[in-house]
Design a protein around this motif. Sequence first.
Motif, mmCIF file in Angstrom:
data_model
loop_
_atom_site.group_PDB
_atom_site.id
_atom_site.type_symbol
_atom_site.label_atom_id
_atom_site.label_comp_id
_atom_site.label_asym_id
_atom_site.label_seq_id
_atom_site.Cartn_x
_atom_site.Cartn_y
_atom_site.Cartn_z
ATOM 1 N N PHE A 276 -0.130 12.006 4.386
ATOM 2 C CA PHE A 276 -0.760 11.718 5.673
ATOM 3 C C PHE A 276 -1.074 10.224 5.802
ATOM 4 O O PHE A 276 -0.791 9.601 6.829
ATOM 5 C CB PHE A 276 -2.044 12.532 5.830
ATOM 6 C CG PHE A 276 -1.820 13.958 6.251
ATOM 7 C CD1 PHE A 276 -0.531 14.460 6.420
ATOM 8 C CD2 PHE A 276 -2.888 14.812 6.477
ATOM 9 C CE1 PHE A 276 -0.310 15.769 6.800
ATOM 10 C CE2 PHE A 276 -2.681 16.125 6.862
ATOM 11 C CZ PHE A 276 -1.397 16.611 7.020
ATOM 12 N N ILE A 277 -1.679 9.669 4.751
ATOM 13 C CA ILE A 277 -2.042 8.240 4.783
ATOM 14 C C ILE A 277 -0.783 7.387 4.925
ATOM 15 O O ILE A 277 -0.744 6.422 5.689
ATOM 16 C CB ILE A 277 -2.830 7.862 3.511
ATOM 17 C CG1 ILE A 277 -4.175 8.590 3.498
ATOM 18 C CG2 ILE A 277 -3.039 6.349 3.428
ATOM 19 C CD1 ILE A 277 -4.911 8.521 2.167
ATOM 20 N N ARG A 278 0.263 7.776 4.176
ATOM 21 C CA ARG A 278 1.520 7.034 4.229
ATOM 22 C C ARG A 278 2.122 7.084 5.635
ATOM 23 O O ARG A 278 2.649 6.090 6.139
ATOM 24 C CB ARG A 278 2.497 7.636 3.223
ATOM 25 C CG ARG A 278 3.660 6.716 2.860
ATOM 26 C CD ARG A 278 4.468 7.310 1.739
ATOM 27 N NE ARG A 278 5.305 8.420 2.202
ATOM 28 C CZ ARG A 278 6.044 9.180 1.409
ATOM 29 N NH1 ARG A 278 6.036 8.982 0.108
ATOM 30 N NH2 ARG A 278 6.785 10.145 1.896
ATOM 31 N N SER A 279 2.018 8.247 6.313
ATOM 32 C CA SER A 279 2.559 8.392 7.665
ATOM 33 C C SER A 279 1.827 7.486 8.655
ATOM 34 O O SER A 279 2.447 6.874 9.526
ATOM 35 C CB SER A 279 2.458 9.852 8.127
ATOM 36 O OG SER A 279 3.238 10.680 7.312
ATOM 37 N N THR B 149 14.668 2.867 5.449
ATOM 38 C CA THR B 149 14.704 2.106 4.203
ATOM 39 C C THR B 149 13.552 2.478 3.283
ATOM 40 O O THR B 149 13.743 2.751 2.091
ATOM 41 C CB THR B 149 14.640 0.598 4.511
ATOM 42 O OG1 THR B 149 15.642 0.280 5.467
ATOM 43 C CG2 THR B 149 14.870 -0.222 3.260
ATOM 44 N N LEU B 150 12.327 2.493 3.848
ATOM 45 C CA LEU B 150 11.151 2.748 3.008
ATOM 46 C C LEU B 150 11.141 4.175 2.478
ATOM 47 O O LEU B 150 10.830 4.404 1.303
ATOM 48 C CB LEU B 150 9.872 2.449 3.803
ATOM 49 C CG LEU B 150 9.698 0.979 4.216
ATOM 50 C CD1 LEU B 150 8.463 0.804 5.082
ATOM 51 C CD2 LEU B 150 9.597 0.076 2.983
ATOM 52 N N ASN B 151 11.484 5.148 3.325
ATOM 53 C CA ASN B 151 11.530 6.544 2.855
ATOM 54 C C ASN B 151 12.570 6.727 1.762
ATOM 55 O O ASN B 151 12.369 7.495 0.814
ATOM 56 C CB ASN B 151 11.842 7.490 4.025
ATOM 57 C CG ASN B 151 10.638 7.709 4.914
ATOM 58 O OD1 ASN B 151 9.503 7.619 4.457
ATOM 59 N ND2 ASN B 151 10.870 7.984 6.186
ATOM 60 N N THR B 152 13.707 6.017 1.901
ATOM 61 C CA THR B 152 14.748 6.110 0.872
ATOM 62 C C THR B 152 14.263 5.498 -0.435
ATOM 63 O O THR B 152 14.555 6.026 -1.521
ATOM 64 C CB THR B 152 16.034 5.409 1.347
ATOM 65 O OG1 THR B 152 16.448 5.996 2.580
ATOM 66 C CG2 THR B 152 17.147 5.573 0.336
ATOM 67 N N GLN C 37 0.837 -1.204 0.000
ATOM 68 C CA GLN C 37 0.000 0.000 0.000
ATOM 69 C C GLN C 37 0.874 1.257 0.000
ATOM 70 O O GLN C 37 0.552 2.255 -0.657
ATOM 71 C CB GLN C 37 -0.907 0.003 1.224
ATOM 72 C CG GLN C 37 -1.990 -1.068 1.204
ATOM 73 C CD GLN C 37 -2.846 -1.050 2.457
ATOM 74 O OE1 GLN C 37 -2.980 -0.029 3.113
ATOM 75 N NE2 GLN C 37 -3.425 -2.199 2.794
ATOM 76 N N LEU C 38 1.987 1.184 0.732
ATOM 77 C CA LEU C 38 2.910 2.315 0.745
ATOM 78 C C LEU C 38 3.498 2.561 -0.643
ATOM 79 O O LEU C 38 3.638 3.710 -1.080
ATOM 80 C CB LEU C 38 4.042 2.060 1.744
ATOM 81 C CG LEU C 38 3.708 2.199 3.237
ATOM 82 C CD1 LEU C 38 4.901 1.791 4.078
ATOM 83 C CD2 LEU C 38 3.309 3.633 3.570
ATOM 84 N N PHE C 39 3.863 1.484 -1.335
ATOM 85 C CA PHE C 39 4.408 1.638 -2.683
ATOM 86 C C PHE C 39 3.357 2.178 -3.660
ATOM 87 O O PHE C 39 3.682 2.930 -4.577
ATOM 88 C CB PHE C 39 4.976 0.307 -3.182
ATOM 89 C CG PHE C 39 6.344 0.008 -2.654
ATOM 90 C CD1 PHE C 39 7.434 0.775 -3.039
ATOM 91 C CD2 PHE C 39 6.546 -1.022 -1.757
ATOM 92 C CE1 PHE C 39 8.700 0.510 -2.547
ATOM 93 C CE2 PHE C 39 7.810 -1.292 -1.257
ATOM 94 C CZ PHE C 39 8.893 -0.523 -1.656
ATOM 95 N N PHE C 40 2.117 1.792 -3.423
ATOM 96 C CA PHE C 40 1.030 2.337 -4.254
ATOM 97 C C PHE C 40 0.922 3.851 -4.023
ATOM 98 O O PHE C 40 0.776 4.634 -4.974
ATOM 99 C CB PHE C 40 -0.284 1.636 -3.899
ATOM 100 C CG PHE C 40 -1.461 2.142 -4.678
ATOM 101 C CD1 PHE C 40 -1.580 1.895 -6.039
ATOM 102 C CD2 PHE C 40 -2.463 2.882 -4.045
ATOM 103 C CE1 PHE C 40 -2.668 2.371 -6.759
ATOM 104 C CE2 PHE C 40 -3.547 3.357 -4.756
ATOM 105 C CZ PHE C 40 -3.659 3.104 -6.119
ATOM 106 N N GLY C 41 1.015 4.247 -2.739
ATOM 107 C CA GLY C 41 1.003 5.677 -2.417
ATOM 108 C C GLY C 41 2.208 6.382 -3.006
ATOM 109 O O GLY C 41 2.119 7.526 -3.460
ATOM 110 N N LEU C 42 3.344 5.689 -3.041
ATOM 111 C CA LEU C 42 4.569 6.227 -3.641
ATOM 112 C C LEU C 42 4.355 6.533 -5.118
ATOM 113 O O LEU C 42 4.739 7.604 -5.610
ATOM 114 C CB LEU C 42 5.695 5.217 -3.464
ATOM 115 C CG LEU C 42 6.895 5.317 -4.422
ATOM 116 C CD1 LEU C 42 7.684 6.568 -4.145
ATOM 117 C CD2 LEU C 42 7.779 4.096 -4.307
#
Length: 714
Positions: A212-215, A271-274, A158-163
């Motif tokens: 916001f959702i990602r946070s 890692t994910l933020n990078t 889901q995070l990558f989708f938001g990315l």
Amino acid sequence: MDCGPTCLRMIAKYYGRNYSLQKLREICRINRDGVSLLGISEAAEKIGFRTSGVKIDLTQLNEIELPCILHWRQRHFVVLYKIKNGSYFLSDPARGLIKYSLKEFTQNWISTKELHDGIALIISPTPKFYEEPGEKSTGLNWSLLLKYRYAYMRLILQLFFGLAIGSVLQLITPFLTQSVVDIGINTRNINFIYIILIAQIMLFLGITSVSFIRSWIMLHITTRINVSILTDFLAKLMRLPMSYFDTKMTGDIMQRMTDHSRIESFLTSTTLNTLFSFANLIVFSVVLAYYNFSILFIFIISTFLYATWILLFMKRRRELDFKRFDNASMNQSNMIELIGGIQEIKLNNCEQQKRWHWERVQASIFKFNIKSLALSQYQQAGSMFINQAKSILISFISAKAVIDGNLTLGGMMAVQFMVGQLNGPIEQLLGLIQGFQDAKISLERLNEIHQMEDEESLEKYWLLEMPADKSIKISNLTFRYPGAGNDPVLDKINLSIPEGKTTAIVGMSGSGKTTVLKLLMRFYEAEKGEIEIGKTKLNQLSFKTWRNNCGMVMQDGFIFSDTIANNIGVGDEYPNHEKLIHAINVANIQDFINSLPLGLNTKIGSGGNGISQGQKQRLLIARAVYKNPEYIFFDEATNALDANNELMIMNNLQEFFKGRTVVVVAHRLSTVKNADNIVVMQNGKIIEQGAHEELIILKGEYYGLVKNQLEMAM
């Protein structure tokens, strides 16, 4: 503490064999004071070295075989591996590879100024050393950590989708900026600018919502992973043998727990933020190449210089990180000692002395912080210079491109925006490298614990049922505490403890009485000899099975910060009321509990009401009675009680002891005179045993102890 085993590990590696630090700690018999030269020597010989401890002068030092281990500054161990042109080359576990002049070396090594001698351990390999396989390098167990992320792959997707959505939205921004300048301003079309403005507002709202959702998703992942890692660490810690905690300082263990936050941060946010930023890096690099490839080329070259500059400091960062850990551990242990020992500090008027000790620790931390700040400033100054030079050069090239007609003004603004967007991912990528180094260092420290063998190893078969015969037999038992050269605390003792009988052990302080109980409770493993329960060896029984059947009251028993009921019924989530009342009556503590407004629900321990030493002992006796075990072990369980309470409790216990196997360690005559067998110990040996009347008639050591007590009573 680890300098001795580390020196031995370095020399073993020099000769081609790899040993884990934990293995060498064990065979060096390390304790809280570290190791002695004798401990290192014995450990070296166990793995196949030939050793010789010597006191020699500088001339003789030049003739011995290198590498060797030196006793350094009378409190440390280092490896001397080369002497050349009057210089001495050392490998110091605390500082790394160092070169000393003759004067500096002499000041640190010489132990007797009159004879100019120093202490060294000469080490050379024997054929046995090369026959030993050593140990395979286990490396860092990253799989242990990565498994925590697998459980949250759905959220990570889901995070990558938001990315992906965020990257697309951000990609539109430079084109809108260019449109405002090149179309809206050049054509003086205010309506077009309004449309672009609305589009930018909608983009901003979209990017903010995605952020916001990602946070929130990130918070959920990081919290769950952090709890999982710490839970597994605590579970592992509680599976370790009790002897482990005798050789580790409290601050050291607590600092290892704080190391988990760095690992969790690296696994999740760093890692994910990078990765998110890396996606932006690729997208904006492609777009920048579309606008002006020369600018992209300059950006790549400057980024390479920036990364190289940061990486130059990585080794020094690692050294400082180990010192940071040591300083933090020392500071934490010191603060725990100050707070826990405040009563003794005030009673002995040593506030100033203890405060000065604390200030010395703070001075050490301050010196370390100066070194850390200097390193950080060197890094920052170089990186700022490279970044500023890059920005100025890109501004000049883009401005020249506008003048030459190769780039529009809007295009120049878009380029500046993209360069700004590219700086963030580069800094985060370098932050990832530093985060990886921090996590790697932390993982090295944690792997030391995760790779240790559990108290109850799964590889060994353990008996889960108690034998029918409940008698205890001790045969030729020898034991000494960790530390080379220590004398045996117990020396070839033989003792039979019949089932259903009470055995008392008496003797002078330091005779080995408490050690017998600790070996019976399997705090430690015997050096030689055996303990048997019936016909079953004690070391074949499961630890949990054995301890479930044992109730023990130690001299330094612990009271938890909880209610009285939960302190007595330890192990039960909801203590049984009938068993509580029975335990309270046997321990004769009902008057104290009834005097409290909340009774059994009164909170005691460090977070509640203070209790006297006598009340504490009665609570510990109640805890042992509540457990209703087959074996009872008491270590000076009534020494803090007044005569009336002791008499009443001992009468109650006589009834409770019926049918149980009991071992009591005590000094008081009133506690031991009714025992079926009284064992008298001296200097780790049994010198007398028998009933009270028999030993009085014998007029030996026991008679002397009783006589002294009676004279003191008179």
